[in-house]
Motif scaffolding. Sequence first.
Motif, PDB file in Angstrom:
ATOM      1  N   SER A 144      93.598  27.645  61.465  1.00  0.00           N
ATOM      2  CA  SER A 144      93.000  28.740  62.241  1.00  0.00           C
ATOM      3  C   SER A 144      93.504  28.717  63.685  1.00  0.00           C
ATOM      4  N   GLU A 145      93.571  29.927  64.285  1.00  0.00           N
ATOM      5  CA  GLU A 145      93.947  30.063  65.690  1.00  0.00           C
ATOM      6  C   GLU A 145      93.074  31.148  66.321  1.00  0.00           C
ATOM      7  N   HIS A 187      96.054  37.146  74.805  1.00  0.00           N
ATOM      8  CA  HIS A 187      96.731  36.394  73.747  1.00  0.00           C
ATOM      9  C   HIS A 187      96.647  37.262  72.498  1.00  0.00           C
ATOM     10  N   ILE A 188      97.788  37.844  72.087  1.00  0.00           N
ATOM     11  CA  ILE A 188      97.799  38.888  71.059  1.00  0.00           C
ATOM     12  C   ILE A 188      98.553  38.418  69.823  1.00  0.00           C
ATOM     13  N   LEU A 189      97.984  38.735  68.662  1.00  0.00           N
ATOM     14  CA  LEU A 189      98.660  38.524  67.385  1.00  0.00           C
ATOM     15  C   LEU A 189      99.061  39.881  66.833  1.00  0.00           C
ATOM     16  N   VAL A 190     100.356  40.061  66.570  1.00  0.00           N
ATOM     17  CA  VAL A 190     100.856  41.262  65.904  1.00  0.00           C
ATOM     18  C   VAL A 190     101.160  40.889  64.461  1.00  0.00           C
ATOM     19  N   VAL A 191     100.611  41.666  63.519  1.00  0.00           N
ATOM     20  CA  VAL A 191     100.767  41.376  62.095  1.00  0.00           C
ATOM     21  C   VAL A 191     101.634  42.457  61.458  1.00  0.00           C
ATOM     22  N   GLY A 192     102.730  42.052  60.837  1.00  0.00           N
ATOM     23  CA  GLY A 192     103.603  43.011  60.167  1.00  0.00           C
ATOM     24  C   GLY A 192     105.042  42.547  60.213  1.00  0.00           C
ATOM     25  N   GLY A 193     105.876  43.130  59.335  1.00  0.00           N
ATOM     26  CA  GLY A 193     107.261  42.705  59.273  1.00  0.00           C
ATOM     27  C   GLY A 193     108.266  43.823  59.400  1.00  0.00           C
ATOM     28  N   GLY A 194     107.825  44.993  59.883  1.00  0.00           N
ATOM     29  CA  GLY A 194     108.731  46.129  60.017  1.00  0.00           C
ATOM     30  C   GLY A 194     109.125  46.406  61.454  1.00  0.00           C
TER      31      GLY A 194
END
Length: 317
Positions: free
Chosen positions: A239-240, A161-168
Amino acid sequence: MEKIYDLIIIGGGPGGIGSAVEAKVLGLEKVLMIEKTDNHSHTIRKFYKDMKRVDKDWQGQAVDMEGNVEFTDGTKESTLDFFDSLLDDEKIDTRFNCAVEKVEKKDGVFHVVSGCGVDRAKNVIVAIGRMGKPNKPSYKIPPSLRSQINFNLDKCSNGEHILVVGGGDSAVEYACELSATNEVTLNYRREDLTRPNPTNQEMIAEYCDNEAVRLKLGVDIEGLESEHGQVKVNFTDGSELFDRVIYAIGGTTPKDFLKSCGITLDETGEPVFDDNYESEVPGLYIAGDIVFNSGGSIAIALNHGYRIVNHILSKEN
């Protein structure tokens, strides 16, 4: 007498390679390219996923190639092969595994000090990338979570279960790539994804429509905690838990190194240069990623080399 190069290029990415090729084609005889890693294009090798599309046109805007490097659209692999052929065919003098420590100008000649010794040159181009030092979040990453925090796709497993952070573009491409074998959420602090190029915007919209990627937009992260072996992400709306967090939030200008080369920085920490990419020190130029405030373009970096070499030659004539 000790050899004095016409040009020393620091950095073996697109800006450095383009500068080296143009220097040889346009008539600078003694040229040396120095790269701190064991091969050229370190950023592409490390931060681009396999088979990543590499476009000549930057963020959908057409870029005309100005010099002698005929760069076209391709993939990560074809781009690396192309740069291999340029360095091999042009017989560029290259030195790998050699980290430059500083650049000093004495009596009109640059002294490039590295772990390999001291080399002298009439001109120097600093063509290092930003992504060698990726941006990190402002909040602290707990030491216990460091093995679960990424700034690229290294060590990612399947079924996480992965969170990718960013907007590009990188964030979108990471999220879509990982969604084939993982449950992926893409988080960006703004309400809309406006930074990715049009193709990537279409791709993320399709992945979201197919519920392959979940979007969490307009929500910031306040901090991370470790909870039962997972990453507890504290968003502004709650929170998650995730198995892994990948930050794709760009890179920072290596300020200390630029200062050690004698390059003046402005109040924001960005290098100061003129329309010819020449710093306040005559004969000392910058090219490639560090010219951009955000994002980068291989084609534009190659054009930097062409413009800089022409400026060097114009001063000699």
